[in-house]
Design an enzyme around this catalytic site. Structure first.
Site, PDB file in Angstrom:
ATOM      1  CB  SER A 161     -13.656  12.720  -3.985  1.00  0.00           C
ATOM      2  OG  SER A 161     -12.322  13.080  -4.087  1.00  0.00           O
TER       3      SER A 161
ATOM      4  CD  GLU B   8     -11.794   4.195   4.118  1.00  0.00           C
ATOM      5  OE1 GLU B   8     -11.646   5.388   4.424  1.00  0.00           O
ATOM      6  OE2 GLU B   8     -11.022   3.600   3.355  1.00  0.00           O
TER       7      GLU B   8
ATOM      8  CG  ASP C 203      -1.640   1.197   1.518  1.00  0.00           C
ATOM      9  OD1 ASP C 203      -2.379   1.617   0.611  1.00  0.00           O
ATOM     10  OD2 ASP C 203      -1.508   1.780   2.613  1.00  0.00           O
TER      11      ASP C 203
ATOM     12  CG  ASP D 138      -2.508   2.116   6.462  1.00  0.00           C
ATOM     13  OD1 ASP D 138      -2.850   1.725   5.326  1.00  0.00           O
ATOM     14  OD2 ASP D 138      -2.908   3.184   6.955  1.00  0.00           O
TER      15      ASP D 138
ATOM     16  CB  SER E 232      -2.290   3.371  -4.004  1.00  0.00           C
ATOM     17  OG  SER E 232      -2.933   4.493  -3.449  1.00  0.00           O
TER      18      SER E 232
ATOM     19  CE  LYS F 255      -4.702  -0.999  -1.541  1.00  0.00           C
ATOM     20  NZ  LYS F 255      -4.170  -0.180  -0.484  1.00  0.00           N
TER      21      LYS F 255
ATOM     22  CG  ASP G  72      -2.057   7.555   0.424  1.00  0.00           C
ATOM     23  OD1 ASP G  72      -1.106   8.328   0.207  1.00  0.00           O
ATOM     24  OD2 ASP G  72      -3.025   7.432  -0.345  1.00  0.00           O
TER      25      ASP G  72
HETATM   26  N1  MG7 Z   1      -9.820   8.813   0.762  1.00  0.00           N
HETATM   27  C1  MG7 Z   1     -10.627   8.321  -0.179  1.00  0.00           C
HETATM   28  N2  MG7 Z   1     -11.194   9.336  -0.869  1.00  0.00           N
HETATM   29  C2  MG7 Z   1     -10.734  10.495  -0.348  1.00  0.00           C
HETATM   30  C3  MG7 Z   1     -10.966  11.870  -0.663  1.00  0.00           C
HETATM   31  O1  MG7 Z   1     -11.692  12.243  -1.559  1.00  0.00           O
HETATM   32  N3  MG7 Z   1     -10.278  12.749   0.124  1.00  0.00           N
HETATM   33  C4  MG7 Z   1      -9.434  12.375   1.125  1.00  0.00           C
HETATM   34  N4  MG7 Z   1      -8.803  13.306   1.828  1.00  0.00           N
HETATM   35  N5  MG7 Z   1      -9.209  11.091   1.412  1.00  0.00           N
HETATM   36  C5  MG7 Z   1      -9.859  10.153   0.685  1.00  0.00           C
HETATM   37  O2  MG7 Z   1      -5.554   6.085   0.126  1.00  0.00           O
HETATM   38  C6  MG7 Z   1      -6.843   5.601   0.287  1.00  0.00           C
HETATM   39  C7  MG7 Z   1      -7.568   6.312   1.416  1.00  0.00           C
HETATM   40  O3  MG7 Z   1      -7.831   7.659   1.067  1.00  0.00           O
HETATM   41  C8  MG7 Z   1      -9.013   8.075   1.729  1.00  0.00           C
HETATM   42  C9  MG7 Z   1     -12.114   9.208  -1.975  1.00  0.00           C
HETATM   43  C10 MG7 Z   1      -9.725   6.855   2.256  1.00  0.00           C
HETATM   44  O4  MG7 Z   1      -9.722   6.891   3.676  1.00  0.00           O
HETATM   45  C11 MG7 Z   1      -8.908   5.703   1.721  1.00  0.00           C
HETATM   46  O5  MG7 Z   1      -8.779   4.620   2.607  1.00  0.00           O
END
Ligand code: MG7
Length: 311
Positions: free
Chosen positions: A123, A102, A55, A248, A170, A219, A57
């Site tokens: 988003s 989530e 992964d 993570d 990712s 994923k 992030d």
């Molecule tokens: N994650 C998923 N989305 C978003 C978004 O639009 N904004 C932000 N700040 N975070 C987002 O790397 C995957 C993680 O990124 C987050 C659509 C989610 O928590 C996801 O697990």
């Protein structure tokens, strides 16, 4: 040291402290016999049998630094300089609403699925509306304050030296991840990023994202029913039987599903809320790293495979 610790056989959720050079890491290995057996197999197979599936992030990147949360790839995209106050408000509201879903312990993955697709879609659509420009990508990453885990340099150097492929898988934004790799001058030939990629029009303005959409709950390669690519094909390494998997979240454990490995050693980074979550992580990950800002454990696994292959 890692090997020595694993020799202690009794199952335990109690952390052990492992010293790697100057760094001390707190690890939980609930089933130490299993960890030892997997490490021994990795050593027997050597580096030529190994690939890394990880992964990005808060796994390759740090979770926090100097008391500040390190931004995720979506977070970095949202720091795009031309966003309006309404855009910021919109992204914040999406995050508040959907992040709670989530991580909600009372909902099944099936129940969460439509909400996650909605989050990613809303988003990404908003970012298209905001007119994200390819030309500001590098600068947006440069000023984001993103930090990789300590030891990242050595980690990528060793992978390159040993010819071990690394698949970065990712649900974030692939372009941001690739730009972060450039920012840190990581240019391994065997690194592949499988993620959501930005599509631009001829003027370099964002017009959409690659398909299939990758989110928290698909994923894994087996989820791409229409795609024939397995993890091994994607990294160009069809002969790799051994996988070091790093993540993570519990969802990351499924990243290797659909690739034809016969041994997967899993390393889980438990970044926060350790008390609530340790038991679940300890059940599922072979090795859990507690609030650990380093890549010491994956490096030790790679070194074990490296020495084993030549011994
Ligand atoms: N994650 C998923 N989305 C978003 C978004 O639009 N904004 C932000 N700040 N975070 C987002 O790397 C995957 C993680 O990124 C987050 C659509 C989610 O928590 C996801 O697990």
């Amino acid at each position: 040291h890692l090997l020595e610790q694993t020799c202690r056989d009794e199952p335990s959720e109690l952390p052990v402290v492992c010293q790697f050079g100057d760094t001390k890491c707190r690890l939980v290995m609930k089933n130490r016999r299993r960890v030892l057996e997997k490490l021994q197999s990795l050593m027997r197979g050597g580096p030529d049998a190994l690939e890394v599936i990880t992964d990005f992030d808060h796994t390759l990147s740090k979770f926090s630094e100097n008391g500040r949360r390190v931004p995720s790839s979506h977070g970095i995209m949202e720091s795009y300089p031309d966003l309006s106050a309404e855009d910021h408000k919109y992204f914040r509201e999406l995050y508040t609403k959907y992040y709670a879903i989530e991580i909600c312990p009372d909902m099944s993955d099936e129940e969460k699925l439509p909400h996650m697709i909605e989050w990613w879609t809303r988003s990404h659509d908003r970012m298209v509306l905001a007119g994200f420009q390819k030309s500001v990508l590098a600068q947006t990453v440069d000023v984001s304050g993103v930090a990789l885990r300590d030891g990242w340099h050595q980690f990528f150097d060793r992978l390159e030296e040993l010819g071990i492929p690394c698949l970065i898988f990712s649900a974030g934004i692939g372009d941001i991840i690739q730009e972060i790799l450039v920012h840190f001058d990581i240019r391994g030939k065997l690194i592949r990023v499988v993620s959501n990629f930005m599509l631009y029009n001829e003027k370099g303005v964002l017009r959409g994202f690659s398909e299939p959409l990758i989110h928290t709950f698909n994923k894994r390669f087996s989820a791409f029913a229409s795609s024939e690519a397995s993890a091994n094909d994607l990294v160009g390494a069809t002969d790799r039987r051994h996988v070091l998997l790093m993540g993570d979240t519990m969802g990351d454990l499924r990243m290797s599903e659909g690739c034809n490995a016969d041994l997967v050693l899993t390393v889980g980074y438990l970044n926060d809320r350790v008390q609530d979550r340790l038991s679940g992580y300890a059940d599922k990950f072979d090795i859990v790293c507690l609030e650990d800002p380093s890549l010491c454990v994956p490096l030790a696994v790679i070194e074990a495979a490296a020495t084993g292959g030549t011994a």
